[in-house]
Design a protein around this motif. Structure first.
Motif, PDB file in Angstrom:
ATOM      1  N   VAL A 350       3.806  -7.112 -10.656  1.00 52.95           N
ATOM      2  CA  VAL A 350       3.953  -6.995  -9.155  1.00 52.95           C
ATOM      3  C   VAL A 350       5.126  -7.801  -8.922  1.00 52.95           C
ATOM      4  O   VAL A 350       5.676  -8.443  -9.664  1.00 52.95           O
ATOM      5  N   GLU A 351       5.644  -7.792  -7.582  1.00 50.35           N
ATOM      6  CA  GLU A 351       6.724  -8.483  -7.049  1.00 50.35           C
ATOM      7  C   GLU A 351       6.560  -9.621  -6.145  1.00 50.35           C
ATOM      8  O   GLU A 351       5.580  -9.510  -5.703  1.00 50.35           O
ATOM      9  N   VAL A 352       7.449 -10.570  -6.025  1.00 55.58           N
ATOM     10  CA  VAL A 352       7.098 -11.635  -4.994  1.00 55.58           C
ATOM     11  C   VAL A 352       7.070 -11.022  -3.942  1.00 55.58           C
ATOM     12  O   VAL A 352       7.616  -9.941  -3.196  1.00 55.58           O
ATOM     13  N   ASN A 353       6.192 -11.306  -2.888  1.00 56.08           N
ATOM     14  CA  ASN A 353       5.966 -10.956  -1.353  1.00 56.08           C
ATOM     15  C   ASN A 353       5.340  -9.638  -1.446  1.00 56.08           C
ATOM     16  O   ASN A 353       5.234  -9.293  -0.404  1.00 56.08           O
ATOM     17  N   ASP A 354       4.887  -8.959  -2.601  1.00 58.91           N
ATOM     18  CA  ASP A 354       3.755  -7.980  -2.423  1.00 58.91           C
ATOM     19  C   ASP A 354       2.804  -8.299  -1.780  1.00 58.91           C
ATOM     20  O   ASP A 354       2.135  -9.478  -1.704  1.00 58.91           O
ATOM     21  N   VAL A 355       2.280  -7.350  -0.876  1.00 53.77           N
ATOM     22  CA  VAL A 355       1.135  -7.754  -0.229  1.00 53.77           C
ATOM     23  C   VAL A 355      -0.203  -6.976  -0.997  1.00 53.77           C
ATOM     24  O   VAL A 355      -0.356  -5.708  -0.898  1.00 53.77           O
ATOM     25  N   LEU A 356      -1.090  -7.970  -1.389  1.00 53.81           N
ATOM     26  CA  LEU A 356      -2.223  -7.328  -2.092  1.00 53.81           C
ATOM     27  C   LEU A 356      -3.182  -7.815  -1.437  1.00 53.81           C
ATOM     28  O   LEU A 356      -3.614  -8.794  -0.689  1.00 53.81           O
ATOM     29  N   VAL A 357      -4.591  -6.780  -1.628  1.00 51.50           N
ATOM     30  CA  VAL A 357      -5.691  -6.989  -0.995  1.00 51.50           C
ATOM     31  C   VAL A 357      -6.507  -8.185  -1.713  1.00 51.50           C
ATOM     32  O   VAL A 357      -6.763  -8.174  -2.834  1.00 51.50           O
ATOM     33  N   VAL A 358      -6.820  -8.952  -0.937  1.00 48.65           N
ATOM     34  CA  VAL A 358      -7.782 -10.338  -1.247  1.00 48.65           C
ATOM     35  C   VAL A 358      -9.252 -10.207  -1.087  1.00 48.65           C
ATOM     36  O   VAL A 358      -9.988 -10.733  -1.896  1.00 48.65           O
TER      37      VAL A 358
END
Length: 387
Positions: A350-358
């Motif tokens: 993944v890349e920095v600042n990607d929005v992932l579900v937590v």
């Protein structure tokens, strides 16, 4: 009379048709109605980039770097105790004194014997000088001169013996003043003033234990040998964190931060483990000899690592993956977990600042529509691995 009956029959038929039409309209097949997908509520987090230290955890035992049992080296009555139990002392501080009268008398006797021998030597040197003058014209025999020379040599040896006796008495006298050989803390006293002490007593007066700095000994599996060897020779000493009641990730209390100093010279053949030692500055005395502590030894530092909370990463059949939010939908992205602890995961893919579900992944599948609950206050990865 037949017309009103026909009218009522017609009205009843129309009512029945309208009801049937309404029933069919509301219960027609779902394929003929437009499908509306409800958004799934989730919480999200952004991928952060941080320097993450890697740690290996183990259990260690705190031990003093220098502990001494204070014993008498000569026989005598304990006349004074100058320190209290639990008192901090410095190296060279006077701890106790013994009755020294007998030793002082022996010292005075040795000094008097030295003075007597020196006086005899002085007379013998005068006679030897006279005999040498007389021997030039044979006024004294050669034998007499040789005997006088032997007497002078013997008195020289006697003086050396007297000086050695004085030195020995002075050493014995110094033993009547018991001084601390190390800086540390006085332990529990076992002997009171007025008791007779002997040099061969097995039980000492008390112990003096160095507490600052202090050491912690621990064991690791032998697979860590090469890593520890590299850490020991590195000029930037490896950081070691000591906790009580769990490590830092599980709420333990940080007792101190030390550095790796030593690896034992052999691996245990029975357990396949190697022993190592760390040294801690301990000005607040939070580490105590004999205490068991949890240790975290820093083995590496991942620079510019992509960091997410552990709950972001999902375990699939073949590999790990995360749900990435794109617009109002999610997609499944395979990732590789490079390092993990109880508070964070270091991942790739993944890349920095990607929005992932937590939170909320249990109802998701690729392409599902989502509603972000924490869009205004975006959660950030919690830094684990921090003291």
């Amino acid at each position: 009379m037949r017309k009103p009956t026909s009218t009522r029959l017609l009205i009843s038929l129309l009512t029945l048709v309208i009801a049937a039409t309404a029933f069919w309209f509301w219960n027609r097949p779902s394929a003929n109605r437009p499908e509306t997908r409800a958004a799934i509520p989730v919480r999200v987090v952004k991928v952060k980039q941080e320097d993450v230290p890697r740690y290996v955890s183990t259990i260690g035992s705190v031990l003093s770097l220098h502990s001494v049992v204070i014993r008498a080296q000569v026989e005598g009555i304990l006349t004074r105790l100058l320190v209290k139990e639990g008192q901090m002392v410095k190296q060279g501080d006077l701890l106790a004194t013994l009755d020294d009268r007998a030793i002082r008398a022996s010292l005075a006797q040795a000094q008097a014997q030295l003075e007597q021998s020196q006086a005899q030597l002085q007379v013998a040197n005068v006679d030897l000088k006279r005999y040498r003058l007389l021997s030039t014209d044979n006024s004294v025999s050669r034998q007499t001169l040789d005997q006088q020379q032997a007497l002078v040599n013997r008195l020289h040896a006697t003086i050396l013996g007297d000086q050695a006796a004085i030195a020995a008495a002075q050493v014995q006298l110094s033993y009547t003043q018991i001084r601390s050989p190390v800086s540390g803390r006085v332990g529990i006293r076992t002997v009171d003033e007025g008791n007779l002490l002997r040099g061969n007593d097995a039980q000492g007066l008390f112990s003096v234990t160095q507490i600052d700095p202090i050491g912690v000994e621990f064991s690791l599996p032998q697979k860590w040998l090469s890593t520890l060897q590299a850490l020991v020779v590195n000029p930037a000493q490896a950081k070691v964190l000591a906790y009580v009641e769990g490590d830092g990730d599980s709420g333990g209390i940080l007792l101190g931060e030390g550095r790796l100093t030593l690896i034992d010279n052999q691996i245990s053949a029975n357990t396949g483990t190697l022993r190592a030692k760390a040294e801690f500055d301990n000005p607040q005395l939070r580490l105590w000899p004999g205490q068991l502590v949890s240790l975290k030894i820093q083995t590496a530092l991942d620079r510019a690592a992509r960091v997410v909370p552990p709950t972001v990463v999902q375990r699939g059949i073949d590999q790990s993956f995360v749900y990435r939010v794109t617009g109002d939908t999610v997609e499944s992205v395979p990732v590789q977990v490079l390092y993990q602890d109880s508070t964070l995961n270091v991942i790739s893919g993944v890349e920095v600042n990607d929005v992932l579900v937590v939170d909320g992944q249990s109802r998701l599948k690729p392409g599902a529509r989502v509603e972000v609950l924490n869009a205004a206050t975006m959660l950030e990865p919690t830094r684990g691995a921090q003291p």
